[in-house]
Motif scaffolding. Structure first.
Motif, PDB file in Angstrom:
ATOM      1  N   ALA A  11       0.827  -1.198   0.000  1.00 31.24           N
ATOM      2  CA  ALA A  11       0.000   0.000   0.000  1.00 31.24           C
ATOM      3  C   ALA A  11       0.866   1.255   0.000  1.00 31.24           C
ATOM      4  O   ALA A  11       0.561   2.239  -0.704  1.00 31.24           O
ATOM      5  N   PHE A  12       1.960   1.238   0.764  1.00 30.92           N
ATOM      6  CA  PHE A  12       2.845   2.394   0.848  1.00 30.92           C
ATOM      7  C   PHE A  12       3.443   2.718  -0.517  1.00 30.92           C
ATOM      8  O   PHE A  12       3.398   3.862  -0.988  1.00 30.92           O
ATOM      9  N   VAL A  13       4.015   1.717  -1.180  1.00 32.97           N
ATOM     10  CA  VAL A  13       4.690   1.942  -2.457  1.00 32.97           C
ATOM     11  C   VAL A  13       3.691   2.262  -3.572  1.00 32.97           C
ATOM     12  O   VAL A  13       3.880   3.213  -4.338  1.00 32.97           O
ATOM     13  N   CYS A  14       2.627   1.493  -3.647  1.00 32.08           N
ATOM     14  CA  CYS A  14       1.679   1.665  -4.757  1.00 32.08           C
ATOM     15  C   CYS A  14       0.893   2.965  -4.657  1.00 32.08           C
ATOM     16  O   CYS A  14       0.454   3.508  -5.684  1.00 32.08           O
ATOM     17  N   GLY A  15       0.720   3.489  -3.453  1.00 28.53           N
ATOM     18  CA  GLY A  15       0.001   4.748  -3.295  1.00 28.53           C
ATOM     19  C   GLY A  15       0.870   5.978  -3.318  1.00 28.53           C
ATOM     20  O   GLY A  15       0.374   7.108  -3.202  1.00 28.53           O
ATOM     21  N   PHE A  16       2.181   5.796  -3.520  1.00 28.44           N
ATOM     22  CA  PHE A  16       3.128   6.900  -3.384  1.00 28.44           C
ATOM     23  C   PHE A  16       2.931   7.988  -4.434  1.00 28.44           C
ATOM     24  O   PHE A  16       3.325   9.139  -4.233  1.00 28.44           O
ATOM     25  N   GLY A  17       2.312   7.640  -5.542  1.00 27.93           N
ATOM     26  CA  GLY A  17       2.077   8.615  -6.600  1.00 27.93           C
ATOM     27  C   GLY A  17       1.199   9.777  -6.186  1.00 27.93           C
ATOM     28  O   GLY A  17       1.147  10.796  -6.888  1.00 27.93           O
ATOM     29  N   GLU A  18       0.516   9.675  -5.044  1.00 32.61           N
ATOM     30  CA  GLU A  18      -0.317  10.790  -4.583  1.00 32.61           C
ATOM     31  C   GLU A  18       0.524  12.021  -4.251  1.00 32.61           C
ATOM     32  O   GLU A  18      -0.007  13.138  -4.153  1.00 32.61           O
ATOM     33  N   LEU A  19       1.834  11.838  -4.098  1.00 33.76           N
ATOM     34  CA  LEU A  19       2.728  12.964  -3.823  1.00 33.76           C
ATOM     35  C   LEU A  19       3.316  13.574  -5.098  1.00 33.76           C
ATOM     36  O   LEU A  19       4.143  14.488  -5.014  1.00 33.76           O
ATOM     37  N   ASP A  20       2.887  13.102  -6.266  1.00 29.76           N
ATOM     38  CA  ASP A  20       3.506  13.519  -7.517  1.00 29.76           C
ATOM     39  C   ASP A  20       3.386  15.025  -7.750  1.00 29.76           C
ATOM     40  O   ASP A  20       4.377  15.690  -8.086  1.00 29.76           O
ATOM     41  N   ASP A  21       2.200  15.577  -7.600  1.00 36.38           N
ATOM     42  CA  ASP A  21       2.013  17.014  -7.831  1.00 36.38           C
ATOM     43  C   ASP A  21       2.863  17.839  -6.871  1.00 36.38           C
ATOM     44  O   ASP A  21       3.475  18.847  -7.274  1.00 36.38           O
ATOM     45  N   LEU A  22       2.899  17.429  -5.614  1.00 39.18           N
ATOM     46  CA  LEU A  22       3.693  18.146  -4.614  1.00 39.18           C
ATOM     47  C   LEU A  22       5.171  18.126  -4.974  1.00 39.18           C
ATOM     48  O   LEU A  22       5.862  19.157  -4.894  1.00 39.18           O
ATOM     49  N   ALA A  23       5.665  16.950  -5.402  1.00 38.50           N
ATOM     50  CA  ALA A  23       7.081  16.834  -5.759  1.00 38.50           C
ATOM     51  C   ALA A  23       7.415  17.638  -7.011  1.00 38.50           C
ATOM     52  O   ALA A  23       8.475  18.276  -7.094  1.00 38.50           O
ATOM     53  N   ARG A  24       6.526  17.612  -7.983  1.00 41.57           N
ATOM     54  CA  ARG A  24       6.763  18.394  -9.204  1.00 41.57           C
ATOM     55  C   ARG A  24       6.794  19.889  -8.904  1.00 41.57           C
ATOM     56  O   ARG A  24       7.628  20.629  -9.450  1.00 41.57           O
ATOM     57  N   SER A  25       5.895  20.334  -8.055  1.00 40.19           N
ATOM     58  CA  SER A  25       5.872  21.745  -7.688  1.00 40.19           C
ATOM     59  C   SER A  25       7.156  22.161  -6.990  1.00 40.19           C
ATOM     60  O   SER A  25       7.632  23.288  -7.148  1.00 40.19           O
ATOM     61  N   ALA A  26       7.726  21.243  -6.202  1.00 44.64           N
ATOM     62  CA  ALA A  26       8.963  21.540  -5.472  1.00 44.64           C
ATOM     63  C   ALA A  26      10.209  21.304  -6.316  1.00 44.64           C
ATOM     64  O   ALA A  26      11.314  21.671  -5.902  1.00 44.64           O
ATOM     65  N   GLY A  27      10.044  20.662  -7.474  1.00 41.24           N
ATOM     66  CA  GLY A  27      11.180  20.391  -8.350  1.00 41.24           C
ATOM     67  C   GLY A  27      12.113  19.316  -7.835  1.00 41.24           C
ATOM     68  O   GLY A  27      13.331  19.367  -8.078  1.00 41.24           O
ATOM     69  N   VAL A  28      11.546  18.328  -7.128  1.00 42.69           N
ATOM     70  CA  VAL A  28      12.384  17.260  -6.581  1.00 42.69           C
ATOM     71  C   VAL A  28      11.863  15.894  -7.044  1.00 42.69           C
ATOM     72  O   VAL A  28      10.725  15.764  -7.503  1.00 42.69           O
ATOM     73  N   LEU A  29      12.705  14.898  -6.882  1.00 42.22           N
ATOM     74  CA  LEU A  29      12.339  13.514  -7.170  1.00 42.22           C
ATOM     75  C   LEU A  29      12.070  12.794  -5.863  1.00 42.22           C
ATOM     76  O   LEU A  29      12.876  12.855  -4.926  1.00 42.22           O
ATOM     77  N   ALA A  30      10.941  12.112  -5.775  1.00 38.16           N
ATOM     78  CA  ALA A  30      10.598  11.314  -4.595  1.00 38.16           C
ATOM     79  C   ALA A  30      10.240   9.914  -5.078  1.00 38.16           C
ATOM     80  O   ALA A  30       9.318   9.740  -5.874  1.00 38.16           O
ATOM     81  N   VAL A  31      10.968   8.920  -4.586  1.00 36.51           N
ATOM     82  CA  VAL A  31      10.860   7.553  -5.105  1.00 36.51           C
ATOM     83  C   VAL A  31      10.686   6.580  -3.953  1.00 36.51           C
ATOM     84  O   VAL A  31      11.426   6.615  -2.971  1.00 36.51           O
ATOM     85  N   SER A  32       9.715   5.691  -4.088  1.00 41.08           N
ATOM     86  CA  SER A  32       9.469   4.671  -3.067  1.00 41.08           C
ATOM     87  C   SER A  32       9.713   3.277  -3.640  1.00 41.08           C
ATOM     88  O   SER A  32       9.353   2.996  -4.789  1.00 41.08           O
ATOM     89  N   GLY A  33      10.325   2.408  -2.841  1.00 40.94           N
ATOM     90  CA  GLY A  33      10.541   1.033  -3.262  1.00 40.94           C
ATOM     91  C   GLY A  33      11.852   0.797  -3.980  1.00 40.94           C
ATOM     92  O   GLY A  33      11.956  -0.136  -4.789  1.00 40.94           O
TER      93      GLY A  33
END
Length: 374
Positions: free
Chosen positions: A113-135
Motif C-alpha cells: 500500500a505504501f509503495v503503490c500509493g506513493f504517486g499521490e505525492l507527484d504534484d507536490l514533488a513536481r511543484s517543489a522540483g524534486v524527485l521522490a521515489v518509493s521502493g
C-alpha cells in the motif's frame, strides 16, 4: 563533486549496509542519522576507518519530530534515503517533509500500500522540483528491472514468477520480521488468470529448485508491490506470482501453520509478537547456510509468435544477502549525485533503473547472477 546524502535510520539493519555501499561513490558526504547520536557516531568512526576517503557525520534526528521539515532543511542534504521500516502502516509524512524542504527522497519500502500509493505525492514533488521515489529495494525496483531484462525480446509478457529465499544464518532485522509477520495469514489480491484474485500470505507452499549451493527451497505467497504494479507495466500478463521462503523446513512450515492459525481467527496479528518470534528464530541461526537467492521467471511471446521463457537468478553467499535491498537505492543516489537523472515527481521505483546499473553496486560482494533461456 560534492553531494550530501542523509540516511534516516542510518545505523539500523539496512542503514549501515547502505552507508557502506554509498561510501564507494566518490565525493559523497554521508550523514548518518537516528534518534541516538552516540550510536550514529560509533558507526561513523567504524566507517571512516574502512572508507577514509568518504566524509561521514553523525546526526541526531527523529523522524517523528514536529519540525521535521525545518530539521531536514538545516542538514544541507540534497537527498534523503529513508530506511526506517517497516513501512507497512506508515504514512507519507517523512516524504512530504523532504519534498517541502526541497530535498530528493528515496526509500527502501516494500509495503504494498505504501509503495503503490506513493504517486499521490507527484504534484507536490513536481511543484517543489524534486524527485521522490518509493521502493528502491529488492522489490519492486530490482525485481521489475529483472523482468524488463528478461522480457527484452518479447512483445507480450504472459507470466511472471518471482521468489526470494534468504540463508538462515544471515542476519535479519526486527523491522523485516515485523513486515513479514504483518501479512502472515492475511488475505490479499494476487494477479491470476488476468484478474485480481485473493490468496493468503504464507500459505500454498511450493518447492523451488535453485542451483548449487542453494538447492531446493520452500516458498509461499507473500504480499509485495509487484503484485499490483507489474500488471499495469505489462498489460498482457495473465499471472504474477511472488513467493518467499525460509531455508529451514521447520521454520518455513512453522510460518505456514501460523498463517493457518490467523485464518482461523485464533491469532489476530502475528506482527505484534515479532520480537519474541525473532528471538525464537535466532535460536536456529547455527543451522542452515549463509547463502540466499532470488529468481525472476518470465514467459511470453516474441515478434515471430514463438513462446519464450527466461529465468534470472541471483545468488548471495557469505552472508551478503542483506546488501541486496540496498543496491537499487545506491544506484539511484549515484545517478542523482552525478547528474544522471533529471526527472522530478513522485512514484514507485519502477522503470527508473536498468538491471546492470543496480547490479554494478554489488561489484565487490559475494553476489552472482545468471540469466538462462528455457
Amino acid at each position: 563533486m560534492s553531494y550530501t546524502v542523509l540516511l534516516l535510520g542510518g545505523y539500523g539493519f539496512f542503514g549501515r549496509r547502505l552507508a557502506q555501499r554509498l561510501a564507494r561513490i566518490e565525493g559523497l558526504r554521508i550523514l548518518v542519522a537516528g534518534r541516538r547520536k552516540m550510536r550514529a557516531a560509533e558507526l561513523c568512526e567504524h566507517l571512516r576507518a574502512a572508507f577514509p576517503a568518504t566524509r561521514f557525520e553523525p546526526l541526531a534526528l527523529d523522524v517523528r519530530a514536529e519540525d521535521l521539515t525545518r530539521a531536514l532543511r538545516g542538514t544541507g542534504a540534497q537527498a534523503v534515503v529513508h530506511t526506517c521500516g517497516p513501512f507497512q502502516g506508515q504514512d507519507y509524512r517523512v516524504a512530504k517533509a523532504c519534498i517541502e524542504a526541497g530535498i530528493h527522497y528515496v526509500d527502501l519500502a516494500d509495503g504494498r500500500a505504501f509503495v503503490c500509493g506513493f504517486g499521490e505525492l507527484d504534484d507536490l514533488a513536481r511543484s517543489a522540483g524534486v524527485l521522490a521515489v518509493s521502493g528502491a529495494s529488492s522489490v519492486p525496483s530490482l525485481s521489475e528491472a529483472a523482468v524488463r531484462a528478461c522480457s527484452a525480446d518479447m512483445v507480450a509478457v504472459e507470466c511472471i514468477d518471482i521468489g526470494i529465499s534468504p540463508g538462515n544464518r544471515t542476519e535479519r532485522g526486527l523491522a523485516t520480521v515485523e513486515a513479514i509477520l504483518g501479512y502472515c495469514g492475511v488475505r490479499f489480491d494476487a494477479w491470476t488468470d488476468a484478474r485480481a484474485q485473493p490468496v493468503t500470505g504464507w500459505l500454498r507452499p511450493r518447492r523451488f529448485r535453485y542451483p548449487a549451493p542453494i538447492g531446493a527451497r520452500w516458498l509461499s505467497d507473500c504480499d509485495v508491490p509487484d503484485l499490483e504494479l507489474l500488471p499495469t507495466r505489462f498489460p498482457d500478463v495473465k499471472d504474477v506470482r511472488f513467493r518467499a521462503g525460509l531455508e529451514l523446513r521447520v521454520l518455513h512450515f512453522g510460518m505456514v501453520a501460523m498463517a493457518a492459525l490467523r485464518r482461523l481467527g485464533l491469532v489476530r496479528d502475528w506482527s505484534r509478537h515479532a520480537r519474541w518470534l525473532k528471538w525464537i528464530g535466532d535460536r536456529f541461526r547455527h543451522l542452515g547456510s549463509e547463502d540466499g537467492c532470488m529468481h525472476v521467471e518470465v514467459e511470453g511471446i516474441d515478434a515471430h509468435g514463438r513462446r519464450l521463457r527466461r529465468r534470472w537468478l541471483l545468488v548471495a553467499e557469505q552472508g551478503d544477502g542483506p546488501y541486496v535491498p540496498t543496491l537499487a537505492s545506491t544506484a539511484l543516489i549515484r545517478k542523482l549525485a552525478t547528474g544522471g537523472i533529471d526527472r522530478v515527481g513522485a512514484g514507485p521505483c519502477v522503470n527508473m533503473l536498468e538491471l546492470d546499473e543496480i547490479l554494478a553496486e554489488a561489484e565487490d560482494l559475494a553476489i552472482r547472477t545468471e540469466c538462462a533461456k528455457r
